[in-house]
Design a protein around this motif. Structure first.
Motif, PDB file in Angstrom:
ATOM      1  N   TYR A  59       0.813  -1.221   0.000  1.00 46.65           N
ATOM      2  CA  TYR A  59       0.000   0.000   0.000  1.00 46.65           C
ATOM      3  C   TYR A  59       0.847   1.271   0.000  1.00 46.65           C
ATOM      4  O   TYR A  59       0.392   2.323  -0.441  1.00 46.65           O
ATOM      5  N   SER A  60       2.103   1.152   0.474  1.00 46.30           N
ATOM      6  CA  SER A  60       3.002   2.312   0.435  1.00 46.30           C
ATOM      7  C   SER A  60       4.435   1.843   0.642  1.00 46.30           C
ATOM      8  O   SER A  60       4.751   1.158   1.627  1.00 46.30           O
ATOM      9  N   ASN A  61       5.305   2.239  -0.272  1.00 47.58           N
ATOM     10  CA  ASN A  61       6.715   1.850  -0.194  1.00 47.58           C
ATOM     11  C   ASN A  61       7.464   2.524   0.947  1.00 47.58           C
ATOM     12  O   ASN A  61       8.558   2.090   1.313  1.00 47.58           O
ATOM     13  N   VAL A  62       6.894   3.605   1.500  1.00 44.66           N
ATOM     14  CA  VAL A  62       7.610   4.321   2.572  1.00 44.66           C
ATOM     15  C   VAL A  62       7.511   3.593   3.909  1.00 44.66           C
ATOM     16  O   VAL A  62       8.233   3.909   4.853  1.00 44.66           O
ATOM     17  N   ILE A  63       6.614   2.622   4.002  1.00 46.68           N
ATOM     18  CA  ILE A  63       6.472   1.860   5.251  1.00 46.68           C
ATOM     19  C   ILE A  63       7.687   0.961   5.416  1.00 46.68           C
ATOM     20  O   ILE A  63       8.085   0.240   4.491  1.00 46.68           O
ATOM     21  N   ASP A  64       8.273   0.996   6.622  1.00 46.02           N
ATOM     22  CA  ASP A  64       9.462   0.200   6.908  1.00 46.02           C
ATOM     23  C   ASP A  64       9.288  -0.524   8.242  1.00 46.02           C
ATOM     24  O   ASP A  64       8.257  -0.390   8.917  1.00 46.02           O
ATOM     25  N   GLN A  65      10.328  -1.216   8.648  1.00 44.69           N
ATOM     26  CA  GLN A  65      10.278  -2.023   9.871  1.00 44.69           C
ATOM     27  C   GLN A  65       9.948  -1.206  11.117  1.00 44.69           C
ATOM     28  O   GLN A  65       9.345  -1.700  12.065  1.00 44.69           O
ATOM     29  N   ASP A  66      10.320   0.070  11.087  1.00 44.06           N
ATOM     30  CA  ASP A  66      10.075   0.917  12.273  1.00 44.06           C
ATOM     31  C   ASP A  66       8.582   1.184  12.515  1.00 44.06           C
ATOM     32  O   ASP A  66       8.200   1.711  13.558  1.00 44.06           O
ATOM     33  N   VAL A  67       7.734   0.806  11.577  1.00 42.98           N
ATOM     34  CA  VAL A  67       6.306   1.058  11.726  1.00 42.98           C
ATOM     35  C   VAL A  67       5.740   0.338  12.947  1.00 42.98           C
ATOM     36  O   VAL A  67       4.829   0.838  13.614  1.00 42.98           O
ATOM     37  N   TYR A  68       6.288  -0.848  13.260  1.00 42.29           N
ATOM     38  CA  TYR A  68       5.749  -1.637  14.379  1.00 42.29           C
ATOM     39  C   TYR A  68       5.984  -0.948  15.730  1.00 42.29           C
ATOM     40  O   TYR A  68       5.173  -1.074  16.652  1.00 42.29           O
ATOM     41  N   HIS A  69       7.075  -0.221  15.799  1.00 42.46           N
ATOM     42  CA  HIS A  69       7.339   0.570  17.008  1.00 42.46           C
ATOM     43  C   HIS A  69       6.261   1.646  17.179  1.00 42.46           C
ATOM     44  O   HIS A  69       5.758   1.868  18.279  1.00 42.46           O
ATOM     45  N   HIS A  70       5.888   2.262  16.078  1.00 42.86           N
ATOM     46  CA  HIS A  70       4.893   3.341  16.122  1.00 42.86           C
ATOM     47  C   HIS A  70       3.482   2.825  16.420  1.00 42.86           C
ATOM     48  O   HIS A  70       2.654   3.570  16.946  1.00 42.86           O
ATOM     49  N   LEU A  71       3.227   1.560  16.089  1.00 41.36           N
ATOM     50  CA  LEU A  71       1.883   1.000  16.291  1.00 41.36           C
ATOM     51  C   LEU A  71       1.675   0.428  17.686  1.00 41.36           C
ATOM     52  O   LEU A  71       0.553   0.047  18.037  1.00 41.36           O
ATOM     53  N   LYS A  72       2.722   0.384  18.495  1.00 39.31           N
ATOM     54  CA  LYS A  72       2.606  -0.136  19.851  1.00 39.31           C
ATOM     55  C   LYS A  72       1.825   0.845  20.718  1.00 39.31           C
ATOM     56  O   LYS A  72       2.028   2.060  20.665  1.00 39.31           O
ATOM     57  N   LEU A  73       0.905   0.316  21.528  1.00 38.65           N
ATOM     58  CA  LEU A  73      -0.007   1.168  22.290  1.00 38.65           C
ATOM     59  C   LEU A  73       0.720   2.179  23.174  1.00 38.65           C
ATOM     60  O   LEU A  73       0.361   3.363  23.212  1.00 38.65           O
ATOM     61  N   GLU A  74       1.729   1.717  23.917  1.00 35.85           N
ATOM     62  CA  GLU A  74       2.442   2.627  24.825  1.00 35.85           C
ATOM     63  C   GLU A  74       3.067   3.791  24.074  1.00 35.85           C
ATOM     64  O   GLU A  74       3.066   4.932  24.550  1.00 35.85           O
TER      65      GLU A  74
END
Length: 460
Positions: free
Chosen positions: A413-428
């Motif tokens: 859906y977007s090439n700019v998404i990288d591995q660091d996205v999972y850090h940003h999606l964490k609730l805390e």
């Protein structure tokens, strides 16, 4: 015996008396009628209607009567007096003889009743302010104990973005703070003494109304006799404040009813404030919260009823105004009871931390964070919004949360998404990013609690 009758040739009809009399309602003003009568007796002394000895005799008799009323607030209900003013005057005459007949000089029941009612309202305002303060203290304590409990926040009763339970508590703290401000403002507006206004046109006696007002604990005297005897804005002020606060309590109750439901199961209400079913042994019902929610309606009704009573009412006093008390007395008692009940609910409530977190992880409450992540990578927000909407649709089809989708799927859906996205999606991490004042990050929550404690616990 009524306080009137000289120009009447017939006795009043018994049913008329029952219909007309207000003692069964205004007996609650007895204390304040006695106190205002004592103050009035001192004023009559200053204009030589009473000697100092006569005034002392009247005051002593009234204080004896006051003690009787305090011991038995309903002592007068078996009498046939028309209203509380009649009953007190009759009692005084019985105690001191014809001297008691002097007390009403220069005074009318019109200025007397509104004075008594204002004194009663002033007392109730201070009590209600304290009860709201107690609820606010409980909210602060509950907030402080639940800073780390994450649950979904809602819009349209749909899971929206994650919040912490303490932030929910602080939201209601703000509402009840505004209720307190409304009460304090209403107190300022009602703190003017109408006594000395007579029936409608003032009094011919040279009384010092300013001194009288000070003696009775008012900030000043009212300025216009016509308005003074017909003003019940202070009643409407209190009914309005009670209606708004009951709306807040109703919302508070509805949230907790939902949180307590089997579908949410975020909280458990204590056994001592819930009830069961006569048929279904497993039931544990949040009756107290449902009653708070329902009782808001009767308070609204009192406000509307009183507004209608005064709509189009000509100056000055009219008997319609006798209907100002029953709804007021009931509303403030209802409000007081609901404030106490709300505090009791919070004190004994348990929060299911694990279930709250699981709910926050579901429902794609981190979708906005994913859109913000794309914006930080250079994608326009409107485009990012559309991209994340498509990703959510994919996650729904696969029955997965956003952070459970693999990187390859997200990159479709977007090439700019990288591995660091999972850090940003964490609730805390989502919570900690909401760091603007009033936000949900831990620093802001702790700051809000500290400021609230400073205002609540450091002041009398």
């Amino acid at each position: 015996m009524a306080l009137w009758g000289g120009r009447f040739s017939k006795k009043p009809n018994d049913f008329f008396c029952t219909f007309n009399n207000s003692l069964n309602i205004d007996f609650k003003l007895a204390k304040y009628d006695i106190l205002s009568s004592i103050a009035w007796s001192r004023t009559l002394t200053s204009i030589n209607i009473l000697t100092k000895l006569e005034q002392k005799k009247i005051e002593e008799a009234l204080l004896i009567l006051l003690n009787k009323v305090k011991k038995n607030p309903k002592i007068m209900l078996n009498s046939k007096a028309e209203d509380i003013h009649t009953w007190i005057e009759q009692q005084l005459i019985t105690m001191v003889g014809s001297l008691g007949k002097k007390l009403h000089t220069g005074r009318s029941r019109n200025d007397q009743v509104t004075t008594d009612l204002k004194l009663w309202c002033k007392y109730k305002v201070n009590k209600l302010i304290q009860e709201i303060k107690n609820l606010k203290k409980t909210l602060i304590i509950t907030a402080e104990s639940n800073i780390d409990i994450i649950l979904p926040g809602y819009t349209h009763l749909q899971r929206a973005q994650p919040i912490v339970f303490s932030h929910w508590c602080l939201a209601y703290l703000e509402m009840f703070t505004r209720d307190n401000i409304r009460l304090k403002d209403s107190f300022k507006r009602m703190n003017f003494n109408p006594l000395g206004s007579g029936a409608l046109s003032g009094t011919a006696w040279k009384i010092d109304r300013k001194s009288l007002s000070t003696d009775m604990g008012f900030s000043s005297e009212t300025k216009n006799s016509l308005d003074s005897v017909s003003d019940r804005d202070y009643v409407l002020d209190l009914l309005s404040a009670s209606a708004i606060s009951m709306m807040h309590l109703s919302r508070f109750s509805e949230d907790l009813i939902f949180f307590n439901s089997g579908e949410a199961n975020f909280i458990q209400l204590s056994d001592d404030i819930t009830s069961g079913s006569s048929l279904m042994p497993q039931k544990k019902n949040p009756d107290c919260l449902e009653l708070i929610r329902a009782k808001s309606g009767r308070v609204y009704g009192s406000l509307i009823n009183t507004l209608v009573v005064f709509k189009g009412l000509p100056l000055s006093y009219n008997k319609d105004m006798q209907e100002d008390k029953e709804g007021l007395f009931d509303s403030l008692k209802t409000w007081s009871n609901c404030l106490k009940m709300a505090s009791l609910v919070l004190k004994n409530m348990k929060i299911n931390k694990k279930i709250c977190r699981q709910a926050a992880e579901q429902g794609y409450s981190n979708a906005t964070e994913l859109a913000d992540y794309l914006v930080k990578k250079g994608v326009e927000f409107r485009s990012a919004h559309n991209i994340v909407g498509n990703i959510v649709l994919e996650a729904i089809k696969k029955n997965k949360n956003l952070d459970q989708l693999n990187l390859l799927t997200l990159k479709k859906y977007s090439n700019v998404i990288d591995q660091d996205v999972y850090h940003h999606l964490k609730l805390e991490n989502i919570l900690e990013k909401r760091s603007s004042k009033g936000g949900i990050c831990k620093k802001q929550i702790l700051f809000a609690i500290k400021e609230a404690k400073k205002k609540i616990f450091d002041t009398k």
